[in-house]
Motif scaffolding. Structure first.
Motif, PDB file in Angstrom:
ATOM      1  N   ASN A  32      30.737  70.200  20.239  1.00  0.00           N
ATOM      2  CA  ASN A  32      29.603  69.537  19.609  1.00  0.00           C
ATOM      3  C   ASN A  32      28.979  70.424  18.530  1.00  0.00           C
ATOM      4  OD1 ASN A  32      29.489  68.362  22.667  1.00  0.00           O
ATOM      5  ND2 ASN A  32      29.026  66.838  21.121  1.00  0.00           N
ATOM      6  N   GLU A  98      29.750  75.036  21.814  1.00  0.00           N
ATOM      7  CA  GLU A  98      28.934  74.276  22.753  1.00  0.00           C
ATOM      8  C   GLU A  98      29.500  72.886  22.982  1.00  0.00           C
ATOM      9  OE1 GLU A  98      25.087  74.164  20.969  1.00  0.00           O
ATOM     10  OE2 GLU A  98      24.653  76.267  21.387  1.00  0.00           O
ATOM     11  N   TYR A 100      28.101  69.356  24.730  1.00  0.00           N
ATOM     12  CA  TYR A 100      26.896  68.702  25.228  1.00  0.00           C
ATOM     13  C   TYR A 100      27.282  67.674  26.281  1.00  0.00           C
ATOM     14  CZ  TYR A 100      24.874  70.651  20.944  1.00  0.00           C
ATOM     15  OH  TYR A 100      24.468  71.473  19.933  1.00  0.00           O
ATOM     16  N   VAL A 105      24.217  71.785  28.768  1.00  0.00           N
ATOM     17  CA  VAL A 105      25.057  72.287  27.691  1.00  0.00           C
ATOM     18  C   VAL A 105      25.990  73.335  28.257  1.00  0.00           C
ATOM     19  CG1 VAL A 105      25.113  73.491  25.472  1.00  0.00           C
ATOM     20  CG2 VAL A 105      23.265  71.866  25.968  1.00  0.00           C
ATOM     21  N   ASP A 107      28.523  76.316  27.302  1.00  0.00           N
ATOM     22  CA  ASP A 107      28.852  77.137  26.137  1.00  0.00           C
ATOM     23  C   ASP A 107      29.897  78.186  26.484  1.00  0.00           C
ATOM     24  OD1 ASP A 107      25.618  78.865  26.268  1.00  0.00           O
ATOM     25  OD2 ASP A 107      27.311  78.811  27.658  1.00  0.00           O
TER      26      ASP A 107
END
Length: 119
Positions: A32, A98, A100, A105, A107
């Motif tokens: 994202n 990242e 979503y 989130v 990462d």
């Protein structure tokens, strides 16, 4: 598992330029957003620049006009072009990606690359 590998760091004189690269193990279009962060000794990690899946970018005020974030989807690589470097840009630079999810989130981070700017 996503792997991110940074490269391009090094020692440069103030006023000089460097280009950092972040190569991803998979398609960067699946992320994202991707970003560059940095951490100087004794300081907290801070956002330098971010680029979204749609191509929108944002920068820390301290690097606006000097740094440019970009990506090459075909090469699954993100870049940070750094110009007019200053001593205060000295830090370890990290690449991040990242995902979503509906309520969180996820990462991923690279191992970091050192950038040292000398006067």
């Amino acid at each position: 598992q996503v792997q991110l590998v940074e490269s391009g760091g090094g020692l440069v004189q103030a006023g000089g330029s460097l280009r950092l690269s972040c190569a991803a193990s998979g398609s960067i279009l699946s992320f994202n957003a991707m970003g560059w962060y940095r951490q100087a000794p004794g300081e907290q990690r801070e956002l330098v620049a971010k680029i979204t899946k749609g191509g929108s970018t944002n920068y820390a005020d301290s690097v606006k006009g000097r740094f440019t974030i970009s990506r090459d989807n075909a090469k699954n690589t993100m870049y940070l072009e750094m110009n007019s470097l200053k001593r205060e840009d000295t830090a370890v630079y990290y690449c991040a990606a990242e995902f979503y999810l509906p309520n969180r989130v996820v990462d991923y981070w690279g191992q970091g690359t050192q950038v040292t700017v000398s006067s």
